[in-house]
Design a protein around this motif. Structure first.
Motif, mmCIF file in Angstrom:
data_model
loop_
_atom_site.group_PDB
_atom_site.id
_atom_site.type_symbol
_atom_site.label_atom_id
_atom_site.label_comp_id
_atom_site.label_asym_id
_atom_site.label_seq_id
_atom_site.Cartn_x
_atom_site.Cartn_y
_atom_site.Cartn_z
ATOM 1 N N ASN A 157 34.712 -4.504 33.968
ATOM 2 C CA ASN A 157 33.729 -3.463 33.694
ATOM 3 C C ASN A 157 33.004 -3.815 32.407
ATOM 4 N N GLN A 158 31.681 -3.755 32.439
ATOM 5 C CA GLN A 158 30.867 -4.147 31.289
ATOM 6 C C GLN A 158 29.840 -3.059 31.004
ATOM 7 N N ARG A 159 29.717 -2.688 29.734
ATOM 8 C CA ARG A 159 28.755 -1.660 29.342
ATOM 9 C C ARG A 159 27.965 -2.165 28.139
ATOM 10 N N ILE A 160 26.636 -2.139 28.274
ATOM 11 C CA ILE A 160 25.751 -2.613 27.220
ATOM 12 C C ILE A 160 24.638 -1.590 27.029
ATOM 13 N N ASN A 161 24.324 -1.251 25.800
ATOM 14 C CA ASN A 161 23.172 -0.396 25.541
ATOM 15 C C ASN A 161 22.587 -0.720 24.174
ATOM 16 N N PHE A 162 21.310 -0.457 24.050
ATOM 17 C CA PHE A 162 20.636 -0.674 22.776
ATOM 18 C C PHE A 162 19.605 0.419 22.576
ATOM 19 N N THR A 163 19.334 0.752 21.324
ATOM 20 C CA THR A 163 18.310 1.738 20.975
ATOM 21 C C THR A 163 17.473 1.187 19.831
ATOM 22 N N GLN A 164 16.232 1.629 19.799
ATOM 23 C CA GLN A 164 15.333 1.202 18.727
ATOM 24 C C GLN A 164 14.511 2.391 18.271
ATOM 25 N N LYS A 165 14.426 2.564 16.962
ATOM 26 C CA LYS A 165 13.590 3.596 16.371
ATOM 27 C C LYS A 165 12.496 2.924 15.553
ATOM 28 N N SER A 166 11.303 3.472 15.655
ATOM 29 C CA SER A 166 10.194 2.928 14.890
ATOM 30 C C SER A 166 9.245 4.056 14.519
ATOM 31 N N TYR A 167 8.921 4.137 13.246
ATOM 32 C CA TYR A 167 7.953 5.101 12.751
ATOM 33 C C TYR A 167 6.807 4.327 12.101
ATOM 34 N N GLY A 168 5.597 4.726 12.429
ATOM 35 C CA GLY A 168 4.459 4.004 11.888
ATOM 36 C C GLY A 168 3.166 4.744 12.127
ATOM 37 N N VAL A 169 2.076 4.004 12.057
ATOM 38 C CA VAL A 169 0.739 4.583 12.119
ATOM 39 C C VAL A 169 -0.058 3.926 13.244
ATOM 40 N N PHE A 219 22.961 -1.635 18.686
ATOM 41 C CA PHE A 219 23.414 -2.361 19.868
ATOM 42 C C PHE A 219 24.914 -2.130 20.048
ATOM 43 N N ASN A 220 25.308 -1.830 21.296
ATOM 44 C CA ASN A 220 26.726 -1.620 21.610
ATOM 45 C C ASN A 220 27.106 -2.449 22.838
ATOM 46 N N PHE A 226 41.992 -7.679 29.148
ATOM 47 C CA PHE A 226 41.476 -7.697 27.780
ATOM 48 C C PHE A 226 40.446 -6.585 27.604
ATOM 49 N N LEU A 227 40.176 -6.265 26.353
ATOM 50 C CA LEU A 227 39.177 -5.267 25.987
ATOM 51 C C LEU A 227 38.378 -5.807 24.817
ATOM 52 N N ALA A 228 37.052 -5.801 24.974
ATOM 53 C CA ALA A 228 36.157 -6.223 23.899
ATOM 54 C C ALA A 228 35.194 -5.092 23.613
ATOM 55 N N LYS A 229 35.046 -4.760 22.352
ATOM 56 C CA LYS A 229 34.164 -3.659 21.978
ATOM 57 C C LYS A 229 33.519 -3.977 20.641
ATOM 58 N N ASP A 230 32.184 -3.984 20.629
ATOM 59 C CA ASP A 230 31.433 -4.253 19.404
ATOM 60 C C ASP A 230 30.279 -3.265 19.314
ATOM 61 N N GLY A 231 30.016 -2.814 18.112
ATOM 62 C CA GLY A 231 28.886 -1.915 17.873
ATOM 63 C C GLY A 231 28.208 -2.259 16.566
ATOM 64 N N PHE A 232 26.887 -2.266 16.586
ATOM 65 C CA PHE A 232 26.119 -2.589 15.387
ATOM 66 C C PHE A 232 25.034 -1.532 15.182
ATOM 67 N N LYS A 233 24.784 -1.214 13.956
ATOM 68 C CA LYS A 233 23.682 -0.320 13.623
ATOM 69 C C LYS A 233 22.942 -0.883 12.419
ATOM 70 N N ASP A 234 21.795 -0.301 12.122
ATOM 71 C CA ASP A 234 20.937 -0.775 11.030
ATOM 72 C C ASP A 234 20.557 -2.246 11.214
ATOM 73 N N LEU A 235 20.281 -2.616 12.469
ATOM 74 C CA LEU A 235 19.870 -3.988 12.748
ATOM 75 C C LEU A 235 18.384 -4.173 12.447
ATOM 76 N N THR A 236 18.038 -5.393 12.093
ATOM 77 C CA THR A 236 16.635 -5.720 11.871
ATOM 78 C C THR A 236 15.861 -5.586 13.178
ATOM 79 N N ALA A 237 14.783 -4.829 13.170
ATOM 80 C CA ALA A 237 14.003 -4.574 14.383
ATOM 81 C C ALA A 237 12.525 -4.538 14.037
ATOM 82 N N GLN A 238 11.707 -4.735 15.035
ATOM 83 C CA GLN A 238 10.264 -4.649 14.847
ATOM 84 C C GLN A 238 9.588 -4.248 16.149
ATOM 85 N N ARG A 239 8.414 -3.681 16.034
ATOM 86 C CA ARG A 239 7.622 -3.279 17.189
ATOM 87 C C ARG A 239 6.181 -3.680 16.957
ATOM 88 N N LYS A 240 5.563 -4.268 17.979
ATOM 89 C CA LYS A 240 4.173 -4.715 17.866
ATOM 90 C C LYS A 240 3.351 -4.145 19.021
#
Length: 271
Positions: free
Chosen positions: A1-13, A45-46, A60-74
């Motif tokens: 069983n595999q679960r992957i998700n990611f979110t991105q927030k961007s505030y701008g003009v 990213f999780n 086996f069980l593998a679990k990783d979670g990251f926040k405050d990752l470098t991101a950009q939107r164009k």
């Protein structure tokens, strides 16, 4: 069983520049949408992977979670030109919009993950969320045609081409190969309707049909939905949509608004 998700927030003009010009009964307009100016970007990213029931040496069980990752939107630069052209008692409206190209870039910088295999070795997992946009041109044309004093008809056709050459999606993350899986759906819209004039109001009835299709390489494992038409290693998606419109225009405020609108003054002359 595999679960992957990611979110991105961007505030701008988002900034737009627009100009309109009217000469007699001819209306012209120009709009320039400037590239997105980001003020704040954040990515998360999780990743979870679980294998159970295959034996104590293989579970086996593998679990990783990251926040405050470098991101950009164009967002690309776009220029739109529109015109309203009278034709007897009828009117033709046309619009064309150009979008600039956006070179390939990484939307979220995801660190390399290390997975402990059953033989004690570590396997590195790399995930990329890249995006690349091609330059495109979309256009639309519509006609308002006179039938009689109480009835008008409308018809329209427009395109909504996708600019994606490379786009981040969940299928890229679950795919077991290093090839990219990209969705690029080009929509075509056809619409029509009528406007019925009564003494107390105007009644508007209309419908719009949109359709798009795309072919893409199917990932090795698709979770859940068997709604994809797989043929070999290819998959296709067909989207269709109907929209029905019912509107009522009650012009009890028109006279009052015209009195305070300086552009409707009889003293104004065409430039």
């Amino acid at each position: 069983n595999q679960r992957i998700n990611f979110t991105q927030k961007s505030y701008g003009v988002f900034a737009k520049l627009a100009v309109a010009w009217k000469y007699r009964k001819l209306n012209l307009g120009l709009t320039v949408s400037l590239p997105y100016l980001a003020v704040f970007n954040d990515g998360r990213f999780n990743y979870e992977e679980l294998l159970a029931g295959a034996g104590s040496d293989l579970d086996f069980l593998a679990k990783d979670g990251f926040k405050d990752l470098t991101a950009q939107r164009k967002v690309p630069l776009s220029v739109a030109l529109g015109a309203g052209i009278p034709w007897g008692r009828n009117k033709i409206s046309a619009n064309v919009e150009w979008y600039s190209r956006v070179p390939n870039y990484n939307r979220i910088d995801i660190p390399t993950l290390a997975r402990d295999e059953d033989n004690g070795e570590l396997t590195e997992l790399d995930f990329e969320l890249n995006e690349e946009l091609r330059s495109i041109i979309n256009f639309g044309i519509g006609i308002e045609f006179y039938i009689n004093e109480r009835l008008k008809g409308y018809g329209s056709f427009s395109t909504d081409f996708s600019a994606y050459l490379d786009n981040p999606n969940i299928f890229d993350l679950i795919d077991q190969t290093e090839e990219q899986i990209n969705f690029r759906q080009d929509y075509y819209h056809i619409g029509g309707g009528v406007e019925l004039a009564f003494t107390w109001a105007n009644l508007i009835l209309g419908a719009n049909f949109a359709q798009s299709s795309t072919n893409f390489r199917s990932p090795s494992t698709l979770p859940g939905a068997p709604s994809f038409n797989n043929e070999g290693n290819e998959a296709s998606i067909l989207n269709t949509r109907w929209q029905f419109i019912i509107g009522i225009d009650i012009p009890f405020l028109d006279e009052s608004l015209n009195k305070i609108n300086p552009f409707n003054s009889s003293d104004n002359k065409d430039q």
